[in-house]
Design an enzyme around this catalytic site. Structure first.
Site, PDB file in Angstrom:
ATOM      1  N   PRO A 112      39.184  43.064  36.336  1.00  0.00           N
ATOM      2  CA  PRO A 112      37.886  42.432  36.093  1.00  0.00           C
ATOM      3  C   PRO A 112      36.903  42.741  37.217  1.00  0.00           C
ATOM      4  O   PRO A 112      37.262  42.717  38.401  1.00  0.00           O
ATOM      5  CB  PRO A 112      38.241  40.937  36.038  1.00  0.00           C
ATOM      6  CG  PRO A 112      39.650  40.912  35.535  1.00  0.00           C
ATOM      7  CD  PRO A 112      40.303  42.116  36.172  1.00  0.00           C
ATOM      8  N   CYS A 113      35.667  43.005  36.831  1.00  0.00           N
ATOM      9  CA  CYS A 113      34.693  43.492  37.820  1.00  0.00           C
ATOM     10  C   CYS A 113      34.027  42.380  38.618  1.00  0.00           C
ATOM     11  O   CYS A 113      33.448  42.633  39.675  1.00  0.00           O
ATOM     12  CB  CYS A 113      33.624  44.322  37.122  1.00  0.00           C
ATOM     13  SG  CYS A 113      32.606  43.363  35.951  1.00  0.00           S
TER      14      CYS A 113
END
Length: 206
Positions: A112-113
């Site tokens: 996840p960014c």
């Protein structure tokens, strides 16, 4: 009959135009080696969907075939099954028994960014979501693929003054991978939006 595709001449290959594939898909069986040659991604996707509906899997021009994925988000999983029909989703990457998973030549992964994004709190590898990048590298250490590909937001480069990116590169090096990275923008690859992303490619050995 021989079939010419661009400058390549293939002997003993049946050429089935995409428009005829639905009617001729019964000519193939599971032992047939199928290669999808399409200049456009949407046509390649359509061909794969037709073949998947018949219980068949197709290789790419380079001979690759998608082996599996590990995804828990229901929407992302649905997109993946649409684009790569019939591929096994192993689910939660932290709970997979990797001893029973097929080896692969190329392992593509990300995390996840939000932990690395300039729009988030930037806790980086201190964030449980960011730590999934470390989990992925543990998988790399077990499967030892020839190539690895990490994708994430550009903010990964500067998160915590570059310490997190240095940690990931160091772990890749410890696993025996030579790496290189580059920022690519989706607008230059046929996507109607500006979306810059960091891609890190690693090769086992030198």
């Amino acid at each position: 009959e021989p079939w010419e595709w661009d400058h390549v001449r293939l002997e003993g290959v049946r050429h089935v135009p995409l428009a005829d594939l639905p009617q001729r898909v019964n000519e193939f069986d599971r032992a047939t080696s199928i290669v999808v040659l399409c200049h456009r991604g949407q046509r390649s996707l359509l061909a794969r969907q037709i073949l998947a509906a018949a219980g068949l899997r197709a290789r790419s021009l380079t001979g690759g075939i998608d082996a599996w994925a590990a995804e828990i988000d229901p929407f992302a999983s649905a997109v993946y099954q649409t684009r790569f029909p019939g591929i096994t989703n192993l689910g939660d990457v932290t709970r997979v028994d990797w001893q029973g998973v097929d080896d692969v030549d190329v392992l593509a992964f990300g995390s996840p960014c939000q932990p690395f994004s300039v729009a988030g709190r930037r806790r980086g590898l201190d964030d449980p979501r960011g730590q999934l990048a470390l989990v992925a590298l543990e998988v790399v250490g077990r499967l030892r693929p020839r190539w690895i590909l990490l994708e994430n937001v550009v903010g990964l480069l500067s998160c915590r003054s570059g310490a997190d990116f240095a940690t990931l590169l160091g772990k890749m090096a410890d696993l025996g991978y030579s790496v290189g990275w580059r920022i690519l923008d989706a607008q230059y690859f046929g996507v109607p939006q500006r979306r810059r992303r960091l891609f890190v490619v690693g090769c086992l050995g030198h």
